[in-house]
Design a protein around this motif. Structure first.
Motif, mmCIF file in Angstrom:
data_model
loop_
_atom_site.group_PDB
_atom_site.id
_atom_site.type_symbol
_atom_site.label_atom_id
_atom_site.label_comp_id
_atom_site.label_asym_id
_atom_site.label_seq_id
_atom_site.Cartn_x
_atom_site.Cartn_y
_atom_site.Cartn_z
ATOM 1 N N GLY A 157 5.970 5.037 -9.833
ATOM 2 C CA GLY A 157 5.549 6.382 -9.421
ATOM 3 C C GLY A 157 6.616 7.426 -9.735
ATOM 4 N N PRO B 114 10.144 -2.053 12.348
ATOM 5 C CA PRO B 114 11.181 -1.098 11.974
ATOM 6 C C PRO B 114 11.901 -1.507 10.669
ATOM 7 C CG PRO B 114 11.357 -1.659 14.299
ATOM 8 C CD PRO B 114 10.335 -2.586 13.705
ATOM 9 N N LYS C 191 -5.526 7.850 -8.688
ATOM 10 C CA LYS C 191 -6.018 6.891 -9.692
ATOM 11 C C LYS C 191 -4.844 6.328 -10.501
ATOM 12 C CE LYS C 191 -9.022 9.535 -11.784
ATOM 13 N NZ LYS C 191 -10.113 10.109 -12.551
ATOM 14 N N ARG D 97 -0.277 -2.397 -10.492
ATOM 15 C CA ARG D 97 -1.294 -2.127 -9.464
ATOM 16 C C ARG D 97 -2.692 -2.140 -10.049
ATOM 17 N NH1 ARG D 97 2.035 2.369 -7.007
ATOM 18 N NH2 ARG D 97 0.314 3.104 -5.772
ATOM 19 N N GLY E 65 9.788 2.016 -1.484
ATOM 20 C CA GLY E 65 10.982 2.759 -1.899
ATOM 21 C C GLY E 65 12.136 2.576 -0.921
ATOM 22 N N TYR F 81 -4.112 12.370 -12.358
ATOM 23 C CA TYR F 81 -4.289 11.001 -11.852
ATOM 24 C C TYR F 81 -3.594 10.831 -10.506
ATOM 25 C CZ TYR F 81 -6.609 8.773 -15.839
ATOM 26 O OH TYR F 81 -7.521 8.380 -16.784
ATOM 27 N N GLY G 247 0.810 -1.209 0.000
ATOM 28 C CA GLY G 247 0.000 0.000 0.000
ATOM 29 C C GLY G 247 0.847 1.265 0.000
ATOM 30 N N PRO G 248 0.194 2.401 -0.195
ATOM 31 C CA PRO G 248 0.880 3.690 -0.170
ATOM 32 C C PRO G 248 1.561 3.909 1.186
ATOM 33 C CG PRO G 248 -1.365 3.936 -1.010
ATOM 34 C CD PRO G 248 -1.251 2.536 -0.482
ATOM 35 N N GLY G 249 2.864 4.093 1.182
ATOM 36 C CA GLY G 249 3.586 4.311 2.441
ATOM 37 C C GLY G 249 4.007 3.029 3.135
ATOM 38 N N THR H 74 2.565 3.870 -18.475
ATOM 39 C CA THR H 74 3.458 3.333 -17.450
ATOM 40 C C THR H 74 4.287 2.159 -17.981
ATOM 41 O OG1 THR H 74 1.680 3.911 -15.926
ATOM 42 C CG2 THR H 74 3.535 2.696 -15.015
ATOM 43 N N ARG I 44 5.801 12.206 6.189
ATOM 44 C CA ARG I 44 6.622 12.479 5.017
ATOM 45 C C ARG I 44 6.119 13.712 4.278
ATOM 46 N NH1 ARG I 44 6.762 8.241 0.202
ATOM 47 N NH2 ARG I 44 4.773 9.268 -0.185
HETATM 48 N N1 UP5 Z 1 9.075 4.312 6.354
HETATM 49 C C1 UP5 Z 1 9.257 3.352 5.427
HETATM 50 N N2 UP5 Z 1 9.397 2.144 6.006
HETATM 51 C C2 UP5 Z 1 9.278 2.362 7.356
HETATM 52 C C3 UP5 Z 1 9.334 1.488 8.497
HETATM 53 N N3 UP5 Z 1 9.525 0.164 8.375
HETATM 54 N N4 UP5 Z 1 9.150 2.034 9.709
HETATM 55 C C4 UP5 Z 1 8.952 3.387 9.843
HETATM 56 N N5 UP5 Z 1 8.907 4.250 8.804
HETATM 57 C C5 UP5 Z 1 9.074 3.738 7.565
HETATM 58 O O1 UP5 Z 1 8.040 5.101 2.845
HETATM 59 C C6 UP5 Z 1 7.043 6.042 3.205
HETATM 60 C C7 UP5 Z 1 7.495 6.768 4.480
HETATM 61 O O2 UP5 Z 1 7.531 5.851 5.553
HETATM 62 C C8 UP5 Z 1 8.887 7.351 4.366
HETATM 63 O O3 UP5 Z 1 8.924 8.574 5.040
HETATM 64 C C9 UP5 Z 1 9.781 6.304 5.043
HETATM 65 O O4 UP5 Z 1 10.909 6.867 5.626
HETATM 66 C C10 UP5 Z 1 8.842 5.736 6.086
HETATM 67 P P1 UP5 Z 1 8.351 4.753 1.322
HETATM 68 O O5 UP5 Z 1 9.497 3.809 1.318
HETATM 69 O O6 UP5 Z 1 8.444 5.993 0.528
HETATM 70 O O7 UP5 Z 1 7.003 3.964 0.958
HETATM 71 P P2 UP5 Z 1 6.362 3.604 -0.433
HETATM 72 O O8 UP5 Z 1 5.672 2.302 -0.234
HETATM 73 O O9 UP5 Z 1 7.375 3.715 -1.505
HETATM 74 O O10 UP5 Z 1 5.283 4.778 -0.510
HETATM 75 P P3 UP5 Z 1 4.784 5.622 -1.743
HETATM 76 O O11 UP5 Z 1 4.084 6.802 -1.173
HETATM 77 O O12 UP5 Z 1 5.854 5.859 -2.723
HETATM 78 O O13 UP5 Z 1 3.721 4.604 -2.326
HETATM 79 P P4 UP5 Z 1 2.628 4.778 -3.406
HETATM 80 O O14 UP5 Z 1 2.387 3.419 -3.861
HETATM 81 O O15 UP5 Z 1 1.457 5.517 -2.901
HETATM 82 O O16 UP5 Z 1 3.313 5.776 -4.456
HETATM 83 P P5 UP5 Z 1 3.883 5.545 -5.913
HETATM 84 O O17 UP5 Z 1 4.932 6.555 -6.112
HETATM 85 O O18 UP5 Z 1 4.214 4.135 -6.139
HETATM 86 O O19 UP5 Z 1 2.623 5.924 -6.812
HETATM 87 C C11 UP5 Z 1 2.079 7.222 -6.748
HETATM 88 C C12 UP5 Z 1 0.932 7.363 -7.722
HETATM 89 O O20 UP5 Z 1 1.393 7.171 -9.049
HETATM 90 C C13 UP5 Z 1 -0.224 6.368 -7.562
HETATM 91 O O21 UP5 Z 1 -1.114 6.738 -6.545
HETATM 92 C C14 UP5 Z 1 -0.844 6.462 -8.946
HETATM 93 O O22 UP5 Z 1 -1.649 7.605 -9.070
HETATM 94 C C15 UP5 Z 1 0.374 6.614 -9.835
HETATM 95 N N6 UP5 Z 1 0.799 5.314 -10.398
HETATM 96 C C16 UP5 Z 1 0.122 4.830 -11.496
HETATM 97 O O23 UP5 Z 1 -0.813 5.468 -11.998
HETATM 98 N N7 UP5 Z 1 0.498 3.637 -12.048
HETATM 99 C C17 UP5 Z 1 1.522 2.893 -11.547
HETATM 100 O O24 UP5 Z 1 1.806 1.819 -12.091
HETATM 101 C C18 UP5 Z 1 2.221 3.380 -10.413
HETATM 102 C C19 UP5 Z 1 1.831 4.594 -9.857
#
Ligand code: UP5
Ligand code: MG
Length: 199
Positions: free
Chosen positions: A38, A182, A64, A101, A20, A59, A14-16, A71, A136
């Motif tokens: 992302g 952690p 979304k 996703r 990464g 998006y 999930g998000p967060g 992508t 964050r």
């Molecule tokens: N943190 C991390 N791990 C921790 C732990 N174990 N204990 C305590 N803290 C922890 O981490 C998030 C935060 O938590 C950071 O501050 C970190 O220090 C801390 P991070 O590693 O950044 O988590 P991550 O899962 O990568 O979160 P992210 O926000 O990047 O996830 P999303 O899946 O929401 O974001 P993404 O960039 O992948 O996608 C963004 C958007 O792009 C989507 O919503 C969508 O609109 C679009 N998208 C598409 O349309 N298609 C795709 O195929 C992909 C994305």
């Protein structure tokens, strides 16, 4: 490119959830190339002259899923670029973070790019993900790190992305890790799974 020269691991959650964060560690220890869908979309959104910039921005803010053609093309180009840099020697190992996703993306990538070696799934509660993302959001500058967008991202994750995880579970390709713990503890579990596969 030649898909037999590529090993792909999907990193979902999930998000967060920490995708990464954990990918950055895996890059150091296993020489993976990290491709965050992302991050690629955000870079394309910023690229001058991109015909998709405005659409991607909308998006992402709405949580979304951007139409898969965009992508998949970004990922496929990034893999080709990385392979070219390696000069065609050996196999390229890729962590594909935050993709697929949506079911259509999963099927398209498996067919037109390559099937993944396995899927790493970071399991985390919404409560914990919410607090991580709000924290964050104070400094990330991400347009989707605010409470309204986060709620929409959670909803998309449950409705659209979990079916992809379930699809791979049925194929017995998912390694699931508890990512509420952690960072170091989560990573230790992931390392065990990696060492089983890439010893
Ligand atoms: N943190 C991390 N791990 C921790 C732990 N174990 N204990 C305590 N803290 C922890 O981490 C998030 C935060 O938590 C950071 O501050 C970190 O220090 C801390 P991070 O590693 O950044 O988590 P991550 O899962 O990568 O979160 P992210 O926000 O990047 O996830 P999303 O899946 O929401 O974001 P993404 O960039 O992948 O996608 C963004 C958007 O792009 C989507 O919503 C969508 O609109 C679009 N998208 C598409 O349309 N298609 C795709 O195929 C992909 C994305
Ligand atoms: Mg991320």
């Amino acid at each position: 490119f030649d898909s037999s020269k590529v090993t792909v691991v999907f990193v979902l959650g999930g998000p967060g959830a920490g995708k990464g964060t954990q990918c950055a560690r895996l890059v150091e220890d296993y020489g993976f190339v990290h491709l965050s869908a992302g991050d690629l979309l955000r870079a394309e959104q910023q690229r001058e002259g991109s015909q998709y910039g405005a659409m991607i921005a909308e998006y992402i803010k709405e949580g979304k899923i951007v139409p898969m053609e965009v992508t998949v093309a970004l990922l496929s180009n990034a893999i080709a670029d990385a392979l070219a840099k390696q000069g065609g020697e050996g196999k390229g190992r890729f962590l594909v973070d935050g993709f697929p996703r949506k079911m259509d993306q999963a099927i398209k990538f498996d067919e037109s790019v390559c099937p993944s070696q396995f899927v790493l799934f970071l399991q985390c509660s919404e409560e914990v993900m919410l607090s991580r993302l709000l924290e964050r959001g104070k400094t990330s500058g991400r347009t989707d790190d605010n409470i309204e967008s986060i709620k929409k991202r959670f909803q998309t994750f449950v409705e659209t992305s979990m079916p992809v995880v379930d699809y791979y579970r049925k194929q017995d390709r998912v390694v699931e890790v508890d990512s509420i713990k952690p960072v170091d503890e989560v990573y230790a579990e992931i390392k065990q799974a990696m060492d089983r596969t890439f010893a």
